[in-house]
Motif scaffolding. Structure first.
Motif, mmCIF file in Angstrom:
data_model
loop_
_atom_site.group_PDB
_atom_site.id
_atom_site.type_symbol
_atom_site.label_atom_id
_atom_site.label_comp_id
_atom_site.label_asym_id
_atom_site.label_seq_id
_atom_site.Cartn_x
_atom_site.Cartn_y
_atom_site.Cartn_z
ATOM 1 N N ARG A 23 0.989 -0.994 0.205
ATOM 2 C CA ARG A 23 -0.107 0.017 -0.067
ATOM 3 C C ARG A 23 0.977 1.377 0.023
ATOM 4 N N ARG A 24 1.897 1.191 0.782
ATOM 5 C CA ARG A 24 2.877 2.340 0.922
ATOM 6 C C ARG A 24 3.627 2.543 -0.463
ATOM 7 N N GLY A 25 4.045 1.391 -1.088
ATOM 8 C CA GLY A 25 4.395 1.714 -2.305
ATOM 9 C C GLY A 25 3.528 2.234 -3.273
ATOM 10 N N ARG A 26 2.219 1.829 -3.448
ATOM 11 C CA ARG A 26 1.217 2.248 -4.450
ATOM 12 C C ARG A 26 1.094 3.910 -4.184
ATOM 13 N N VAL A 27 1.218 4.209 -3.043
ATOM 14 C CA VAL A 27 1.009 5.755 -2.585
ATOM 15 C C VAL A 27 2.282 6.633 -3.104
ATOM 16 N N VAL A 28 3.597 6.002 -2.935
ATOM 17 C CA VAL A 28 4.505 6.581 -3.387
ATOM 18 C C VAL A 28 4.633 6.563 -4.971
ATOM 19 N N PHE A 29 4.154 5.607 -5.475
ATOM 20 C CA PHE A 29 4.591 5.311 -7.054
ATOM 21 C C PHE A 29 3.390 6.082 -7.730
ATOM 22 N N PHE A 30 2.255 6.201 -7.240
ATOM 23 C CA PHE A 30 1.245 7.037 -8.027
ATOM 24 C C PHE A 30 0.861 8.262 -7.373
ATOM 25 N N GLY A 31 0.845 8.315 -5.892
ATOM 26 C CA GLY A 31 0.391 9.550 -5.302
ATOM 27 C C GLY A 31 1.389 10.696 -5.500
ATOM 28 N N VAL A 32 2.654 10.583 -5.248
ATOM 29 C CA VAL A 32 3.555 11.648 -5.330
ATOM 30 C C VAL A 32 3.752 12.307 -6.420
ATOM 31 N N PRO A 33 3.602 11.467 -7.858
ATOM 32 C CA PRO A 33 3.772 12.369 -9.182
ATOM 33 C C PRO A 33 2.244 12.782 -9.372
ATOM 34 N N GLY A 34 1.278 12.198 -9.044
ATOM 35 C CA GLY A 34 -0.104 12.800 -8.964
ATOM 36 C C GLY A 34 -0.328 14.079 -8.352
ATOM 37 N N MET A 35 0.219 14.397 -7.123
ATOM 38 C CA MET A 35 0.100 15.611 -6.341
ATOM 39 C C MET A 35 1.075 16.724 -7.026
ATOM 40 N N LEU A 36 2.209 16.236 -7.676
ATOM 41 C CA LEU A 36 3.085 17.110 -8.479
ATOM 42 C C LEU A 36 2.293 17.529 -9.642
ATOM 43 N N LEU A 37 1.762 16.840 -10.425
ATOM 44 C CA LEU A 37 0.897 16.963 -11.651
ATOM 45 C C LEU A 37 -0.252 18.108 -11.144
ATOM 46 N N VAL A 38 -1.021 17.691 -10.027
ATOM 47 C CA VAL A 38 -1.907 18.704 -9.728
ATOM 48 C C VAL A 38 -1.417 19.939 -9.300
ATOM 49 N N ALA A 39 -0.225 20.159 -8.846
ATOM 50 C CA ALA A 39 0.348 21.402 -8.107
ATOM 51 C C ALA A 39 0.686 22.434 -9.467
ATOM 52 N N VAL A 40 1.317 21.388 -10.400
ATOM 53 C CA VAL A 40 1.696 22.078 -11.596
ATOM 54 C C VAL A 40 0.432 22.768 -12.342
#
Length: 119
Positions: A23-40
């Motif tokens: 679960r932690r790996g999925r959050v890191v793998f999908f969540g962090v790039p997703g948050m960066l995309l939303v911020a941009v």
């Protein structure tokens, strides 16, 4: 290259299975790039939706009134600024003269026409 085999206690050998993310790996793998995309995307939306605003009304957009002078031999921008606006700080007046005349540096020559801010 040789294949890796895993031997169980029962003596059976099997090929390795698929890589599974926790679960932690999925959050890191999908969540962090997703948050960066939303911020941009939010930053771009903010830049595109906020127009540059120079003034609140057309009355504030009056051009600077100016006069024209001819540079004499031995004159400098500092001297011209002192004559043009003796009650103001010469540094501010020199900056306005440079801006009005689109000068790259403070170099002026005799006979050159300069616009100076009118008082």
């Amino acid at each position: 290259m040789s294949a890796i085999t895993i031997t169980h206690r029962s003596g059976r050998s099997t090929a390795p299975g698929r890589l599974r993310l926790t679960r932690r790996g999925r959050v890191v793998f999908f969540g962090v790039p997703g948050m960066l995309l939303v911020a941009v995307l939010l930053s771009l939306a903010g830049f595109l939706n906020s127009p540059a605003k120079a003034a609140d009304s057309a009355a504030e957009l009056q051009p600077t009134s100016s006069a024209s002078v001819t540079v004499q031999v031995g004159q400098s921008l500092w001297g011209i600024a002192g004559i043009a606006a003796p009650s103001r700080d010469p540094r501010d007046v020199v900056a306005e003269i440079i801006q009005l005349n689109n000068l790259q540096d403070g170099h002026i020559v005799p006979g050159q026409q300069l616009f100076i801010p009118a008082t």
